[in-house]
Design a protein around this motif. Structure first.
Motif, PDB file in Angstrom:
ATOM      1  N   ALA A 190       0.729  -1.462  -0.016  1.00  0.00           N
ATOM      2  CA  ALA A 190       0.129  -0.120  -0.679  1.00  0.00           C
ATOM      3  C   ALA A 190       0.235   1.123   0.064  1.00  0.00           C
ATOM      4  N   SER A 191       2.127   0.908   0.131  1.00  0.00           N
ATOM      5  CA  SER A 191       3.127   2.589  -0.334  1.00  0.00           C
ATOM      6  C   SER A 191       3.426   2.601  -1.664  1.00  0.00           C
ATOM      7  N   TYR A 192       3.035   1.888  -2.340  1.00  0.00           N
ATOM      8  CA  TYR A 192       2.489   2.248  -3.643  1.00  0.00           C
ATOM      9  C   TYR A 192       1.606   4.068  -3.676  1.00  0.00           C
ATOM     10  N   TYR A 193       1.781   4.292  -4.262  1.00  0.00           N
ATOM     11  CA  TYR A 193       1.165   5.768  -4.635  1.00  0.00           C
ATOM     12  C   TYR A 193       1.335   6.486  -6.057  1.00  0.00           C
TER      13      TYR A 193
ATOM     14  N   TRP B 235      -8.193  -0.382  -4.160  1.00  0.00           N
ATOM     15  CA  TRP B 235      -6.766  -0.986  -4.228  1.00  0.00           C
ATOM     16  C   TRP B 235      -6.649  -2.679  -5.091  1.00  0.00           C
ATOM     17  N   GLU B 236      -7.603  -3.253  -4.920  1.00  0.00           N
ATOM     18  CA  GLU B 236      -7.219  -5.113  -5.967  1.00  0.00           C
ATOM     19  C   GLU B 236      -7.143  -4.124  -7.396  1.00  0.00           C
ATOM     20  N   GLU B 237      -7.748  -3.573  -8.213  1.00  0.00           N
ATOM     21  CA  GLU B 237      -7.371  -3.003  -9.875  1.00  0.00           C
ATOM     22  C   GLU B 237      -6.035  -2.361  -9.892  1.00  0.00           C
ATOM     23  N   ILE B 238      -6.122  -1.557  -9.428  1.00  0.00           N
ATOM     24  CA  ILE B 238      -5.309  -0.218  -8.916  1.00  0.00           C
ATOM     25  C   ILE B 238      -4.037   0.138  -8.842  1.00  0.00           C
ATOM     26  N   GLY B 239      -4.235  -0.478  -7.087  1.00  0.00           N
ATOM     27  CA  GLY B 239      -3.323  -0.164  -6.523  1.00  0.00           C
ATOM     28  C   GLY B 239      -3.318   1.279  -5.536  1.00  0.00           C
ATOM     29  N   LEU B 240      -4.746   1.495  -5.588  1.00  0.00           N
ATOM     30  CA  LEU B 240      -4.790   2.736  -4.837  1.00  0.00           C
ATOM     31  C   LEU B 240      -5.156   2.049  -3.038  1.00  0.00           C
ATOM     32  N   PRO B 241      -4.097   2.157  -2.032  1.00  0.00           N
ATOM     33  CA  PRO B 241      -4.826   2.395  -0.761  1.00  0.00           C
ATOM     34  C   PRO B 241      -6.444   2.435  -0.635  1.00  0.00           C
ATOM     35  N   MET B 242      -6.774   0.981   0.268  1.00  0.00           N
ATOM     36  CA  MET B 242      -8.471   1.068   1.276  1.00  0.00           C
ATOM     37  C   MET B 242      -7.905   2.227   1.729  1.00  0.00           C
TER      38      MET B 242
ATOM     39  N   PRO C  94       2.645  13.605  -0.521  1.00  0.00           N
ATOM     40  CA  PRO C  94       1.663  14.088  -0.297  1.00  0.00           C
ATOM     41  C   PRO C  94       0.437  14.047  -0.594  1.00  0.00           C
ATOM     42  N   PHE C  95       0.216  12.965  -0.516  1.00  0.00           N
ATOM     43  CA  PHE C  95      -1.030  12.784  -1.113  1.00  0.00           C
ATOM     44  C   PHE C  95      -1.630  12.415  -0.436  1.00  0.00           C
ATOM     45  N   ARG C  96      -3.716  12.376  -0.520  1.00  0.00           N
ATOM     46  CA  ARG C  96      -4.914  12.457  -0.338  1.00  0.00           C
ATOM     47  C   ARG C  96      -5.670  12.076  -0.765  1.00  0.00           C
ATOM     48  N   ILE C  97      -6.881  11.170  -0.748  1.00  0.00           N
ATOM     49  CA  ILE C  97      -8.160  11.059  -1.759  1.00  0.00           C
ATOM     50  C   ILE C  97      -9.234  11.912  -0.944  1.00  0.00           C
ATOM     51  N   GLU C  98      -9.722  12.718  -1.312  1.00  0.00           N
ATOM     52  CA  GLU C  98     -11.150  13.113  -1.276  1.00  0.00           C
ATOM     53  C   GLU C  98     -12.114  13.294  -1.225  1.00  0.00           C
ATOM     54  N   PRO C  99     -13.066  12.554  -1.127  1.00  0.00           N
ATOM     55  CA  PRO C  99     -14.759  11.823  -1.367  1.00  0.00           C
ATOM     56  C   PRO C  99     -15.294  12.918  -2.088  1.00  0.00           C
TER      57      PRO C  99
ATOM     58  N   ILE D 279       6.139   1.698 -11.443  1.00  0.00           N
ATOM     59  CA  ILE D 279       5.416   1.578 -12.287  1.00  0.00           C
ATOM     60  C   ILE D 279       4.234   1.033 -11.596  1.00  0.00           C
ATOM     61  N   PRO D 280       3.437   1.308 -12.141  1.00  0.00           N
ATOM     62  CA  PRO D 280       2.121   0.486 -11.281  1.00  0.00           C
ATOM     63  C   PRO D 280       1.917  -0.700 -10.307  1.00  0.00           C
ATOM     64  N   ARG D 281       0.986  -1.331  -9.371  1.00  0.00           N
ATOM     65  CA  ARG D 281       0.596  -2.415  -8.609  1.00  0.00           C
ATOM     66  C   ARG D 281      -0.470  -2.870  -9.680  1.00  0.00           C
ATOM     67  N   LEU D 282      -0.758  -3.626 -10.813  1.00  0.00           N
ATOM     68  CA  LEU D 282      -1.986  -3.517 -10.977  1.00  0.00           C
ATOM     69  C   LEU D 282      -3.066  -5.509 -11.297  1.00  0.00           C
ATOM     70  N   ASP D 283      -3.617  -5.950 -10.983  1.00  0.00           N
ATOM     71  CA  ASP D 283      -4.460  -7.241 -11.323  1.00  0.00           C
ATOM     72  C   ASP D 283      -4.402  -7.323 -12.568  1.00  0.00           C
ATOM     73  N   ALA D 284      -3.193  -8.678 -12.909  1.00  0.00           N
ATOM     74  CA  ALA D 284      -3.013  -9.172 -14.143  1.00  0.00           C
ATOM     75  C   ALA D 284      -4.086  -9.383 -14.838  1.00  0.00           C
ATOM     76  N   LYS D 285      -5.388  -9.808 -13.307  1.00  0.00           N
ATOM     77  CA  LYS D 285      -6.524 -10.591 -13.793  1.00  0.00           C
ATOM     78  C   LYS D 285      -7.627  -9.965 -14.186  1.00  0.00           C
ATOM     79  N   GLU D 286      -7.451  -9.053 -13.593  1.00  0.00           N
ATOM     80  CA  GLU D 286      -8.732  -7.842 -14.060  1.00  0.00           C
ATOM     81  C   GLU D 286      -8.544  -6.692 -14.965  1.00  0.00           C
ATOM     82  N   VAL D 287      -7.271  -5.862 -14.723  1.00  0.00           N
ATOM     83  CA  VAL D 287      -6.848  -4.890 -15.531  1.00  0.00           C
ATOM     84  C   VAL D 287      -6.322  -4.780 -16.534  1.00  0.00           C
ATOM     85  N   ALA D 288      -6.450  -4.977 -17.925  1.00  0.00           N
ATOM     86  CA  ALA D 288      -5.273  -4.711 -18.579  1.00  0.00           C
ATOM     87  C   ALA D 288      -4.215  -3.589 -18.931  1.00  0.00           C
TER      88      ALA D 288
END
Length: 381
Positions: A65-68, A163-170, A178-183, A223-232
Motif C-alpha cells: 500500500a506504500s505504492y502511490y 485497491w485490487e485493480e489499480i493499487g490505490l490503498p483502501m 503529499p497525497f490524499r483522497i477526498e471523496p 510502475i503501477p501494481r495492477l491485478d493482471a486478472k482484471e486490468v490490462a
C-alpha cells in the motif's frame, strides 16, 4: 425518459454560470489545499510508484500500500477546475430507497477518480478490461465491482476494488504524503447490463505541498501494481472533454487521427437510451500495463504491445460513457454539445424492475481455474 439535444456552437470552457457564495468559498479552500508546484518537464500521465525519494536510510517499506500516485505530474487547480470540484462537493443525489431493498448481489459501485494535470485541468482515471483488449474496442471501465456485504457503503466498495485493480490503498493512512483522497459525492445509480445497480463515487486525488519535505521525483522505475486478472491497462482522459463533440486540443499537443465522439439512440427496457462513444487519445500519455502476465493475459498483453504504435485512441462507451457525461454535466454546469438523456443515471428503471420483482438475489457463478479472465470479472460484478 426525457431527452435533450446538444447545444449549438462552441461553449467557452471558462464561461461557467455565476458561482454561488458557497461555491466561491469552496473554490478558495480548494486552491489553498492544492499548492503543489506545476511540472514543466513531465507528461500529464498518471502512474503508481514507490516512495523511494522519501525513504529514510534503513527504512523498510513493509506494505504494498506504500505504492502511490506520482505528484510530479499534478498541479494546482485552475479556476475552472476548482469551480468544478466545488460543484461536485455540493451535489447531493436524490433519495434512492430502492438501494436499501436490493440484495447484496445486485449492488455495485465504481470510483470516478479525478486529478489535476500540470495545467491544472481535471483528468479522470480509466481502466481497460483485460479480455477486451484484443481489438481495442472492448470494455473501458472505472475501478469498481460488486458489494461484499449489505453493510458495505458504495464508497467502501469502490475503494476496495480500486485497491485490487489499480493499487490505490483502501486505507487513507497508507497513502504517503503529499497525497490524499477526498471523496466528493455520489451520483445516481446506473443500471448495468447484468441488471445490477451501480453507484458512481466521485473522488479527487490531491497532491499537497508539504513544507520542509523534498519534492517527489519521477523515475522510469515507478510502475503501477495492477491485478493482471482484471486490468490490462490504466490510462486517463480529459474530464471536460466528455461534454464536447470534438477533441479539445491544447497548445503544443498533437492529436492522433480519428474523431473524439460519435453516438446513437438505443431502446432499452422500452425507453430511449443514448449510447456515447468517446475515442480517447492515448498518444500523449503513458498507458500503464500489467507487469505480471499469466495464461491468456500474456497473449493479450503481447498483442497490445505489438499494436500500441498504431492504436492511438481507446474507446470509452456504454455505462462508463454515460457516467462520465453525467459527472461532467454536474461538475461544469454545462450541457453536452451532443444529444443525451436529460436525467442522471437509471434509478427509475431500477425502481421499476425491483418493484416488479425482477431483481432477486443472484446465484453466484461458479468460476473454475481454467475460466477465461472475462468470466472471472463478470462473476465478480
Amino acid at each position: 425518459m426525457s431527452l435533450t439535444n446538444g447545444t449549438s456552437g462552441t461553449t467557452n470552457r471558462h464561461d461557467s454560470p455565476p458561482l454561488t457564495e458557497l461555491e466561491t468559498a469552496e473554490i478558495l479552500q480548494s486552491i489553498r489545499n492544492s499548492t503543489t508546484a506545476p511540472s514543466t518537464e513531465l507528461p500529464a500521465d498518471l502512474t503508481l510508484s514507490l516512495d523511494l525519494h522519501h525513504q529514510q536510510p534503513g527504512e523498510v517499506i513493509r506494505d504494498l500500500a506504500s505504492y502511490y500516485w506520482d505528484a510530479s505530474t499534478m498541479a494546482p487547480l485552475n479556476a475552472v477546475s476548482a469551480a468544478a470540484l466545488a460543484r461536485l462537493r455540493a451535489y447531493k443525489p436524490p433519495p434512492f430507497p430502492t438501494w436499501d431493498r436490493l440484495p447484496v448481489s445486485r449492488r455495485a459501485a465504481v470510483l470516478i477518480l479525478l486529478f489535476a494535470d500540470r495545467r491544472g485541468d481535471l483528468r479522470v482515471v480509466i481502466t481497460m478490461r483485460a479480455a477486451s483488449l484484443r481489438n481495442f474496442s472492448g470494455h473501458a471501465a472505472f475501478p469498481g465491482g460488486k458489494a461484499d456485504s449489505l453493510s458495505e457503503t458504495p464508497y467502501q466498495i469502490a475503494r476496495r476494488e480500486a485497491w485490487e485493480e489499480i493499487g490505490l490503498p483502501m486505507d487513507d493512512a497508507k497513502i504517503p504524503k503529499p497525497f490524499r483522497i477526498e471523496p466528493l459525492c455520489c451520483l445516481p445509480c446506473s443500471l448495468a447490463k447484468n441488471e445490477m445497480a451501480v453507484r458512481p463515487c466521485v473522488a479527487f486525488l490531491h497532491a499537497d505541498d508539504v513544507p520542509g519535505k523534498p519534492k517527489a521525483m519521477v523515475d522510469e522505475s515507478m510502475i503501477p501494481r495492477l491485478d493482471a486478472k482484471e486490468v490490462a491497462a490504466v490510462f486517463s482522459a480529459p474530464f471536460h472533454n466528455f461534454l464536447k463533440a470534438k477533441d479539445e486540443q491544447r497548445e503544443g499537443e498533437t492529436l492522433p487521427p480519428g474523431e473524439w465522439y460519435d453516438g446513437y439512440w438505443h431502446h432499452w427496457l422500452n425507453e430511449p437510451w443514448r449510447v456515447h462513444n468517446f475515442h480517447v487519445p492515448v498518444n500523449n500519455q503513458k498507458v500503464i500495463k500489467p507487469k505480471v502476465r499469466e495464461g491468456g493475459q500474456a497473449a493479450i498483453a503481447d498483442e497490445l504491445e505489438k499494436e500500441e504504435e498504431t492504436v492511438q485512441r481507446f474507446l470509452v462507451w456504454g455505462m462508463t460513457g454515460r457516467m462520465l457525461v453525467d459527472a461532467a454535466r454536474i461538475a461544469y454546469a454545462e450541457e453536452p454539445e451532443f444529444e443525451h438523456n436529460a436525467h442522471y443515471g437509471d434509478e427509475h428503471l431500477l425502481t421499476r424492475l425491483e418493484e416488479a420483482g425482477q431483481l432477486p438475489e443472484k446465484k453466484r457463478k461458479e468460476v473454475g481455474q481454467e475460466a477465461i479472465k472475462e468470466e472471472v470479472k463478470d462473476a465478480k460484478m
